[in-house]
Design a protein around this motif. Structure first.
Motif, short mmCIF file in Angstrom:
data_model
loop_
_atom_site.label_atom_id
_atom_site.label_comp_id
_atom_site.label_asym_id
_atom_site.label_seq_id
_atom_site.Cartn_x
_atom_site.Cartn_y
_atom_site.Cartn_z
N GLU A 129 -2.56 6.12 -3.34
CA GLU A 129 -1.71 7.19 -3.83
C GLU A 129 -1.51 7.08 -5.34
O GLU A 129 -1.47 5.98 -5.88
CB GLU A 129 -0.33 7.15 -3.14
CG GLU A 129 -0.37 7.27 -1.63
CD GLU A 129 -0.44 5.93 -0.91
OE1 GLU A 129 -0.26 5.91 0.32
OE2 GLU A 129 -0.65 4.90 -1.57
N TRP B 181 1.83 13.37 4.25
CA TRP B 181 2.59 12.68 3.21
C TRP B 181 3.93 12.26 3.79
O TRP B 181 4.58 13.03 4.51
CB TRP B 181 2.81 13.58 1.99
CG TRP B 181 1.62 13.67 1.10
CD1 TRP B 181 0.66 14.63 1.09
CD2 TRP B 181 1.28 12.75 0.06
NE1 TRP B 181 -0.28 14.37 0.12
CE2 TRP B 181 0.09 13.22 -0.54
CE3 TRP B 181 1.86 11.59 -0.45
CZ2 TRP B 181 -0.53 12.57 -1.60
CZ3 TRP B 181 1.24 10.93 -1.50
CH2 TRP B 181 0.06 11.42 -2.07
N TYR C 128 3.97 8.13 0.23
CA TYR C 128 2.79 7.55 0.83
C TYR C 128 2.01 8.64 1.58
O TYR C 128 2.58 9.64 2.02
CB TYR C 128 3.15 6.49 1.87
CG TYR C 128 4.02 5.35 1.39
CD1 TYR C 128 5.41 5.48 1.35
CD2 TYR C 128 3.44 4.14 1.00
CE1 TYR C 128 6.20 4.43 0.92
CE2 TYR C 128 4.24 3.08 0.58
CZ TYR C 128 5.61 3.23 0.54
OH TYR C 128 6.39 2.18 0.12
N CYS C 129 0.73 8.40 1.77
CA CYS C 129 -0.03 9.26 2.67
C CYS C 129 -0.57 8.39 3.81
O CYS C 129 -0.66 7.17 3.70
CB CYS C 129 -1.18 9.96 1.95
SG CYS C 129 -2.42 8.84 1.29
N THR D 28 3.44 5.76 -4.32
CA THR D 28 3.64 6.17 -5.70
C THR D 28 5.09 6.61 -5.87
O THR D 28 5.61 7.38 -5.05
CB THR D 28 2.64 7.27 -6.11
OG1 THR D 28 2.75 7.52 -7.51
CG2 THR D 28 2.83 8.56 -5.34
N LEU E 22 1.01 14.95 -6.48
CA LEU E 22 0.57 13.64 -6.02
C LEU E 22 -0.83 13.73 -5.43
O LEU E 22 -1.21 14.76 -4.87
CB LEU E 22 1.53 13.09 -4.96
CG LEU E 22 3.01 13.04 -5.33
CD1 LEU E 22 3.81 12.39 -4.20
CD2 LEU E 22 3.24 12.32 -6.63
N CYS F 41 -3.81 11.52 -3.05
CA CYS F 41 -4.10 10.42 -2.12
C CYS F 41 -5.60 10.37 -1.91
O CYS F 41 -6.17 11.29 -1.31
CB CYS F 41 -3.38 10.65 -0.80
SG CYS F 41 -3.90 9.50 0.52
#
Length: 114
Positions: free
Chosen positions: A6, A36, A94-95, A108, A20, A22
Motif C-alpha cells: 500500500e 480496502w 490496508y488492502c 499506509t 491510495l 495497492c
C-alpha cells in the motif's frame, strides 16, 4: 504467495483528497474481489470499500459518496480515491482479498487534521 504493498497515505486537511494505491503481487485483481480496510489503534480493522470481480462495488456507510474504489487490471493495482476527508477518516489503510485474505501489508497512514 500474495504480497500487498500500500502507498499514498499522507497528512491532509479536512475536506481534502487523497488517492491510495495497492500493488498486488501474486494475484490477479480482475478475477478476485479486492477491498480496502482501515484500522485505528484500539479498534477492529474495518472494511471500507470492496470491488468485485465483475466490477461492482460496495462501501461502508461512513465513506459512501466520498470514497471510490477502482482497479487497473493490467498493472494489478487497486486504488482508493478519497474525497471530502474528515478527521474520523484518520487511520492506517490496508488492502486485501476479502474471500481469501493474504498476509497483511504494512499499510499506509492517512491523517486528516488541520
Amino acid at each position: 504467495q500474495v504480497h500487498l504493498v500500500e502507498s499514498g497515505g499522507a497528512l491532509v486537511q479536512p475536506g481534502g483528497s487523497l488517492r491510495l494505491s495497492c500493488r498486488v503481487i501474486g494475484a490477479i485483481v480482475s478475477v478476485n474481489a479486492m477491498a480496502w480496510y482501515r484500522q485505528v489503534p484500539g479498534k477492529l480493522r474495518e472494511r471500507v470499500a470492496t470491488i468485485f470481480s465483475g466490477g461492482g462495488t460496495m462501501y461502508a456507510d461512513s465513506v459512501k459518496g466520498r470514497f471510490t474504489i477502482s482497479r487497473d487490471n493490467a498493472e494489478h493495482v487497486v486504488y482508493l480515491q478519497m474525497n471530502s476527508l474528515k478527521p474520523e477518516d484518520t487511520a492506517v489503510y490496508y488492502c486485501n482479498l476479502p474471500a481469501a485474505p493474504a498476509e497483511w501489508g504494512q499499510g499506509t497512514q492517512v491523517t486528516v487534521s488541520s
